[in-house]
Scaffold this active site. Structure first.
Site, PDB file in Angstrom:
ATOM      1  N   ASP A  40      46.991  23.111  36.167  1.00 51.13           N
ATOM      2  CA  ASP A  40      46.077  22.046  36.596  1.00 51.13           C
ATOM      3  C   ASP A  40      46.805  20.711  36.616  1.00 51.13           C
ATOM      4  OD1 ASP A  40      44.194  23.928  36.669  1.00 51.13           O
ATOM      5  OD2 ASP A  40      42.985  23.153  34.987  1.00 51.13           O
ATOM      6  N   PHE A  43      49.013  20.435  39.624  1.00 49.34           N
ATOM      7  CA  PHE A  43      48.171  20.301  40.801  1.00 49.34           C
ATOM      8  C   PHE A  43      47.642  18.863  40.908  1.00 49.34           C
ATOM      9  CE2 PHE A  43      44.230  20.456  43.160  1.00 49.34           C
ATOM     10  CZ  PHE A  43      44.569  21.245  44.252  1.00 49.34           C
ATOM     11  N   ASP A  44      47.132  18.346  39.798  1.00 45.86           N
ATOM     12  CA  ASP A  44      46.584  16.991  39.807  1.00 45.86           C
ATOM     13  C   ASP A  44      47.649  15.964  40.166  1.00 45.86           C
ATOM     14  OD1 ASP A  44      44.161  17.952  39.171  1.00 45.86           O
ATOM     15  OD2 ASP A  44      44.270  17.481  37.026  1.00 45.86           O
ATOM     16  N   SER A  89      16.769  31.883  64.563  1.00 46.91           N
ATOM     17  CA  SER A  89      16.457  32.567  63.306  1.00 46.91           C
ATOM     18  C   SER A  89      16.371  34.067  63.608  1.00 46.91           C
ATOM     19  CB  SER A  89      15.166  32.028  62.714  1.00 46.91           C
ATOM     20  OG  SER A  89      14.133  32.277  63.619  1.00 46.91           O
ATOM     21  N   ASP A 124      20.553  33.575  50.152  1.00 56.62           N
ATOM     22  CA  ASP A 124      19.405  32.689  49.984  1.00 56.62           C
ATOM     23  C   ASP A 124      19.914  31.283  49.671  1.00 56.62           C
ATOM     24  OD1 ASP A 124      16.895  31.749  49.697  1.00 56.62           O
ATOM     25  OD2 ASP A 124      16.481  32.728  47.784  1.00 56.62           O
ATOM     26  N   GLU A 179      25.966  30.325  55.086  1.00 58.88           N
ATOM     27  CA  GLU A 179      24.980  29.783  54.168  1.00 58.88           C
ATOM     28  C   GLU A 179      25.712  29.129  52.994  1.00 58.88           C
ATOM     29  OE1 GLU A 179      22.013  30.811  55.529  1.00 58.88           O
ATOM     30  OE2 GLU A 179      20.553  30.703  53.913  1.00 58.88           O
ATOM     31  N   TYR A 231      28.655  34.089  57.764  1.00 57.88           N
ATOM     32  CA  TYR A 231      28.049  35.321  58.243  1.00 57.88           C
ATOM     33  C   TYR A 231      28.093  35.495  59.757  1.00 57.88           C
ATOM     34  CZ  TYR A 231      23.914  32.311  58.800  1.00 57.88           C
ATOM     35  OH  TYR A 231      23.055  31.303  59.137  1.00 57.88           O
ATOM     36  N   LYS A 306      22.761  44.020  62.069  1.00 55.01           N
ATOM     37  CA  LYS A 306      23.150  43.512  63.392  1.00 55.01           C
ATOM     38  C   LYS A 306      23.798  44.632  64.191  1.00 55.01           C
ATOM     39  CE  LYS A 306      24.178  38.990  61.397  1.00 55.01           C
ATOM     40  NZ  LYS A 306      25.178  38.217  60.682  1.00 55.01           N
ATOM     41  N   CYS A 427       4.633  19.987  13.756  1.00 54.06           N
ATOM     42  CA  CYS A 427       4.372  18.963  12.740  1.00 54.06           C
ATOM     43  C   CYS A 427       2.915  18.900  12.308  1.00 54.06           C
ATOM     44  CB  CYS A 427       4.827  17.592  13.238  1.00 54.06           C
ATOM     45  SG  CYS A 427       3.756  16.913  14.509  1.00 54.06           S
ATOM     46  N   CYS A 442       2.029  16.204  21.811  1.00 53.03           N
ATOM     47  CA  CYS A 442       1.949  15.836  20.411  1.00 53.03           C
ATOM     48  C   CYS A 442       2.251  14.341  20.298  1.00 53.03           C
ATOM     49  CB  CYS A 442       2.982  16.638  19.608  1.00 53.03           C
ATOM     50  SG  CYS A 442       3.226  15.961  17.960  1.00 53.03           S
TER      51      CYS A 442
END
Ligand code: IVH
Length: 695
Positions: A40, A43-44, A89, A124, A179, A231, A306, A427, A442
């Site tokens: 790291d 890389f940095d 869609s 999703d 997605e 996709y 598909k 309490c 409360c």
């Protein structure tokens, strides 16, 4: 370009190209192949070198430089863009019979033509389209209404699985669709951090992904670990690559081949796509993922089927909104009925009581469910939940099970409604329910343990006092041992009290005791918090409705805690963005002797209770600036801070009172027009530097 500058610039150009290539390669191996080729640290260092060079030679920076991944550009409004190819869609169904119909209809329509299907996951998340020209990402647009979406290119560039420049062979002009998802683990960690920072958590990964793509500050988007699952590859019908007769051309003839080609170009294509020859194989794929989906690291809500051969798509055609060569099968939310054993009540940091159903353990969507929230008293009343009922519990595409109703077939005729607790389980105080509110809380703010620990957690959180070595478990233990009862007690902690203190871990299983080094870290973080500016101290006090921004505005307006504590409700309500309800809450807070005493103890402990006058010059005394555009030496926040440091004021909008408009690159056209109309001088970053004596 004259001779001298070209001599100067050549080595820089060379190094920029070299660094870009190297960093792209390391990124690719890391995100696509899970391989770390450098530490790291190294890389940095490379990334920093490239960032510095690009700052020095802005003209040489590549538009898709890997430095763009860390974000930094700010988008004020997202431009609407008309999709070159509409984003259609899919027809979708929950019924396997309709999938059988789709398959036989397709087979009939195609007659003797040999063909196959592909089955893949239906992610999703949030649909976006990425345009690539000459192997470079040029635009990222959300689906929107399918015809017009929002240009979210700057945020998309920060997503590590979106290649900025393609590898190998690729069509010269195409769109990659897919997605954007927020993997469960990263989403949960992100939500926990939000809660710790006193912000509202997101309801699910999809909402969080969608909100992230619309963040104005791309650096903020870069921190969220979003992923792009490709996709679909959209190619114009007359793309020359389709008829080139080479390997790429043959890959482009099928959907599966296109995704394989995309993977070679550097896209992360999920490996779960499968070619299926008939309905039996399709069914098998659906059945498998209906259960296996719970083991995936991200959410899916169905399967997409598909026709694999691209040449057949035209002959199958489109319906009004969706293609006839594809269909989505959506998973039903899984539901079970399970007995309610008891209801317990949790008290949150603000005193809000949340009822929780303890259920007979039941297997649902890959995990055993034992508990589920009953939200609030209203929810229990509306669902008419009775003692001994069985509840219907559902798990949709997400992780958290939801109670969706009562299983009336299993109700006992004599069942009595669940009796809501009347007193705080922590309490013993009598709970209150304000007129029109859905739940109880409360009121015993100062003595109720979860409220005390919750306030301590808020006090030490990152955006408040940032005492990060004190996590929830340690605070809980300090409270239980009687060492810390309120936030001011933190400043009395000693090394002797901390060393050897036993703390249970998150699962409450393993014990670990605080070592000497740990104790020193805690004490030095507490000591450092004495320098935290007043506005954050005010936020850390955890006054209801006073968030980060409100605290800043109050601090800047009143300048110190004494003026704030002496303010009337009317005076408090004069502060920008402070409404009458918040004003009343702030007023009440400081009327309480307990809170006044707390402030005095914190003041004695050395915390900042006034706005620091850090002004370093009066070059800009009495001048009001409006800032617009992007600057090279400063970020926008930095330039605003710099104006204030030199005695100037910053305002958000141009008016007759504005002395200067400080314009960077890409200044908004509206502002330009207004400044010209009002005759306000427009100055550049260089003019500004001259004004403050830093030419
Ligand atoms: S194909 C013409 N494949 O589901 C092809 N869509 O209504 C259209 N989605 O919002 C899309 N995973 O973003 C396709 N593997 C996948 C998908 C997928 C998720 C989304 C898509 C759209 C909706 C389809």
């Amino acid at each position: 370009m004259d001779l001298f500058s070209s001599i100067d610039v050549e080595p820089a150009r060379h190094r920029i190209e070299e660094l870009t290539r190297l960093i792209d390669h390391y990124n690719y191996e890391y995100y696509m192949n899970d391989t770390s080729l450098v530490s790291d640290f190294e890389f940095d260092a490379l990334l920093r070198e490239l960032t510095d060079l690009e700052r020095q030679y802005p003209d040489l920076a590549m538009p898709n430089s890997p430095t763009k991944r860390v974000g930094g550009e700010v988008t004020k409004t997202f431009r609407h863009v008309t999709h070159r190819f509409p984003m259609l869609s899919l027809g979708n169904t929950y019924s396997i019979e309709e999938i059988v119909d789709f398959e036989s209809r397709t087979r009939k329509l195609l007659g003797d033509t040999p063909f196959s299907y592909t089955c893949e996951l239906k992610y999703d998340g949030v649909a976006i389209g990425l345009t690539y020209r000459h192997g470079q990402l040029v635009q990222a647009v959300t689906r929107g209404n399918g015809a017009v979406g929002d240009d979210i290119t700057t945020n998309a560039r920060t997503i590590n699985t979106i290649p900025l420049r393609l590898r190998g062979h690729y069509p010269d002009d195409f769109e990659a669709r897919g997605e954007v998802v927020f993997p469960f683990n990263d989403f949960e960690a992100f939500n926990r951090q939000r809660e710790a920072d006193g912000e509202e958590p997101f309801a699910n990964p999809r909402n969080a992904a969608s909100g992230s793509l619309k963040l104005q500050d791309s650096a903020e988007c870069a921190k969220r670990k979003l992923q792009f699952c490709m996709y679909f590859m959209m190619l114009p019908d007359d793309a020359p690559e389709l008829s080139a007769g080479d390997e790429l051309a043959s890959q482009l003839q099928s959907h599966l081949g296109r995704l394989q080609a995309a993977s070679q170009m550097g896209f992360k294509v999920q490996p779960y796509i499968k070619e299926c020859k008939d309905i039996d194989e399709i069914r098998e794929y659906i059945d498998y993922w209906d259960t296996a989906r719970w083991e995936l690291p991200f959410a899916i809500d169905g399967i997409v089927i598909k026709v694999n051969q691209v040449a057949l798509w035209d002959s199958l055609g489109l319906t009004a909104k969706s293609p006839r060569w594809a269909i989505a099968y959506k998973f039903k939310a899984q539901q079970v009925s399970t007995p309610l054993l008891s209801v317990s009540y949790q008290v949150g940091r603000t005193g809000v009581v949340t009822p929780v159903a303890n259920l007979e353990p039941v297997w649902l969507g890959g995990t055993t469910v034992k508990r589920a929230t009953l939200v609030n008293a209203d929810f229990i009343e509306k669902m008419d939940i009775r003692e001994g009922d069985s509840l219907l519990v559902e798990k949709g595409g997400e992780i958290i099970p939801k109670v969706v109703g009562v299983d009336l077939t299993r109700r006992q005729p004599s069942a009595l409604p669940v009796q809501y607790v009347t007193h705080c389980p922590e309490c013993g105080s009598r709970l209150v329910r304000a007129e029109g509110e859905a739940g109880y809380y409360c009121p015993n703010q100062d003595q109720c343990p979860p409220q005390i620990v919750g306030r301590l957690e808020h006090f030490v959180s990152r955006k408040a006092m940032d005492i990060d070595s004190l996590g929830s478990e340690r605070l809980e233990m300090l409270y239980q041992k009687g060492l810390v009862h309120d936030i001011a007690d933190l400043y009395d902690l000693t090394r002797e009290q901390l060393v050897g203190l036993e703390v249970l871990d998150k699962d409450g299983l393993r014990k670990a005791s605080i070592q000497e080094k740990g104790a020193d870290n805690i004490l030095s973080a507490i000591a450092a918090s004495r320098q935290v500016p007043f506005e954050r101290v005010l936020f850390a006090l955890g006054i209801r409705y006073v968030g980060e921004v409100g605290a800043k505005k109050l601090a800047r307006y009143f300048k110190n805690i004494d003026a704030l504590m002496a303010a009337s409700v009317e005076e408090l309500a004069m502060v920008e963005d402070v409404g009458t309800v918040t004003a009343a809450v702030v007023y009440d807070f400081f009327q309480s002797p307990i809170h006044r005493q707390l402030v005095e103890r914190l003041r004695a402990a050395g915390l900042q209770f006034e706005v620091e006058n850090r002004q370093i010059s009066s070059h800009l005394e009495g001048k009001t600036f409006v800032v617009s555009g992007v600057f090279s030496r400063f970020s926008r926040d930095e330039i605003k801070a710099s104006i204030e440091l030199h005695g100037g004021k910053v305002s958000g909008s141009i008016s007759g009172k504005t002395d200067y408009v400080l314009a960077g690159e890409k200044m908004g056209p509206e502002k330009l027009k207004k400044a010209e109309k009002l005759g306000v001088p427009i100055i550049s970053e260089a003019d500004y530097l001259a004004m403050i004596g830093e030419e």
